[in-house]
Design a protein around this motif. Structure first.
Motif, short mmCIF file in Angstrom:
data_model
loop_
_atom_site.label_atom_id
_atom_site.label_comp_id
_atom_site.label_asym_id
_atom_site.label_seq_id
_atom_site.Cartn_x
_atom_site.Cartn_y
_atom_site.Cartn_z
N GLN A 1 -13.20 6.66 7.80
CA GLN A 1 -11.70 6.59 7.19
C GLN A 1 -11.07 5.45 7.22
O GLN A 1 -10.25 5.12 6.25
CB GLN A 1 -10.92 7.48 8.40
CG GLN A 1 -11.40 9.16 8.15
CD GLN A 1 -10.98 9.61 6.98
OE1 GLN A 1 -10.24 9.10 6.34
NE2 GLN A 1 -11.74 10.87 6.70
N HIS B 257 -9.61 4.39 3.59
CA HIS B 257 -8.13 3.78 3.61
C HIS B 257 -7.93 2.53 2.97
O HIS B 257 -6.89 2.35 2.24
CB HIS B 257 -7.39 4.31 5.00
CG HIS B 257 -6.99 5.75 5.25
ND1 HIS B 257 -8.03 6.61 5.38
CD2 HIS B 257 -5.89 6.46 5.04
CE1 HIS B 257 -7.64 7.96 5.57
NE2 HIS B 257 -6.22 7.64 5.24
N ARG C 141 -5.88 1.98 -0.49
CA ARG C 141 -4.89 1.14 -0.36
C ARG C 141 -4.53 0.20 -1.37
O ARG C 141 -3.72 -0.09 -2.00
CB ARG C 141 -4.76 0.73 1.31
CG ARG C 141 -3.61 -0.55 1.27
CD ARG C 141 -3.35 -0.73 2.69
NE ARG C 141 -2.81 0.13 3.52
CZ ARG C 141 -1.68 -0.24 3.87
NH1 ARG C 141 -0.76 -1.30 3.69
NH2 ARG C 141 -0.84 0.77 4.69
N ASN D 36 -0.87 5.28 3.87
CA ASN D 36 -1.47 5.79 5.15
C ASN D 36 -2.32 4.68 5.62
O ASN D 36 -3.18 4.25 4.77
CB ASN D 36 -1.84 6.91 5.22
CG ASN D 36 -1.02 7.95 4.90
OD1 ASN D 36 0.02 7.93 5.16
ND2 ASN D 36 -1.68 9.29 4.21
N ARG E 287 -4.42 5.43 8.49
CA ARG E 287 -5.34 6.15 8.95
C ARG E 287 -5.10 7.69 8.38
O ARG E 287 -4.37 8.04 7.88
CB ARG E 287 -5.65 6.13 10.53
CG ARG E 287 -4.57 6.75 11.28
CD ARG E 287 -4.18 6.32 12.60
NE ARG E 287 -5.59 6.62 13.45
CZ ARG E 287 -5.83 7.70 14.13
NH1 ARG E 287 -5.10 8.81 14.00
NH2 ARG E 287 -6.85 8.00 14.60
#
Ligand SMILES: C[S@@+](CC[C@H](N)C(=O)[O-])C[C@H]1O[C@@H](n2cnc3c(N)ncnc32)[C@H](O)[C@@H]1O
Length: 223
Positions: free
Chosen positions: A168, A172, A176, A183, A185
């Motif tokens: 994760q 992420h 991103r 987010n 996480r």
């Protein structure tokens, strides 16, 4: 509401490599989770599909639901082009309406759909955004309508959870960078779903420890 131009550009760019990325990270597991409960859905007339990306689930939905009229909403023109090509190949173009829109502000017609589908889509939003828009997505469902949910979830504590934390984190960071995902996480989607008036109807939680495919029904007031 955050301007999502960066997100649109990012998903437009990712459209051609999306499938390769998914195979590299998870093999066929993401797709198995997408389809896990598709053959258990009753025949439906109208479906709303949210953020279906390159349209692999949409294509299968067209095949398994030959009488269903579908509205597919995605912000990314390139993703929608992939969806159109898939749907055209199977001769279902006349049953699908493609809408390029930010789902957060899309005016979901209330009480119109037998099925609302969100695969790896809710994790694109913050908890605050979900608190605002998930009830609106679900308000699109008629009585007895089904919410078809597929997404990443946190495994119970243990080494699988630690493994999920690494995956994760990587995903992420990547999203991103590419799409401006706010987010850091994975949002606790189980907690988000628990706040909705939903009753779990079917579940396929064993496909992969990090993924869930579930059918929920909207809880009718007074039942
Ligand atoms: C992580 S991809 C998931 C794609 C697909 N559902 C799947 O199973 O792989 C997220 C998809 O949702 C779309 N999306 C993200 N944010 C959105 C928004 N605010 N409104 C509409 N579509 C959005 C993206 O363009 C992309 O196609």
């Amino acid at each position: 509401m955050k301007n999502n131009a960066q997100s649109v550009r990012g998903y437009d760019r990712l459209a051609t490599v999306y499938r390769g990325l998914e195979i590299c990270l998870f093999g066929n597991a993401l797709h198995r989770a997408r389809l896990a409960l598709l053959d258990q859905l009753p025949r439906v007339d109208r479906a709303l599909v949210l953020g279906d990306g390159t349209g692999r689930l949409l294509e299968q939905l067209c095949i398994t639901q030959p009488d269903c009229r579908i509205t597919s909403v995605d912000q990314s023109r390139q993703m929608l082009n992939h969806q159109k090509r898939r749907v055209e190949r199977i001769g279902a173009l006349d049953r699908v309406e493609f809408v390029q829109a930010d789902a957060r502000s899309y005016d979901v017609p209330e009480n119109q759909f037998d099925l609302v589908v969100a695969a790896y889509f809710l994790d694109c939003f913050t908890e605050e955004e979900l608190a605002g828009c998930l009830p609106r997505f679900l308000a699109g469902l008629r009585d007895e309508g089904i919410f078809y949910f597929v997404d990443f979830v946190w495994p119970p504590p243990g080494w699988r959870r630690r493994q999920a934390t690494v995956y994760q984190w990587l995903m992420h960071r990547f999203f991103r960078w590419q799409t401006g995902l706010p987010n850091r996480r994975l949002v606790d989607l189980n907690a988000v779903l628990a706040k909705q008036s939903l009753v779990l109807h079917r579940s396929a939680d064993r496909i992969h420890p990090m993924m869930a495919c579930r059918c929920y029904r909207v809880q009718t007031v007074g039942v």
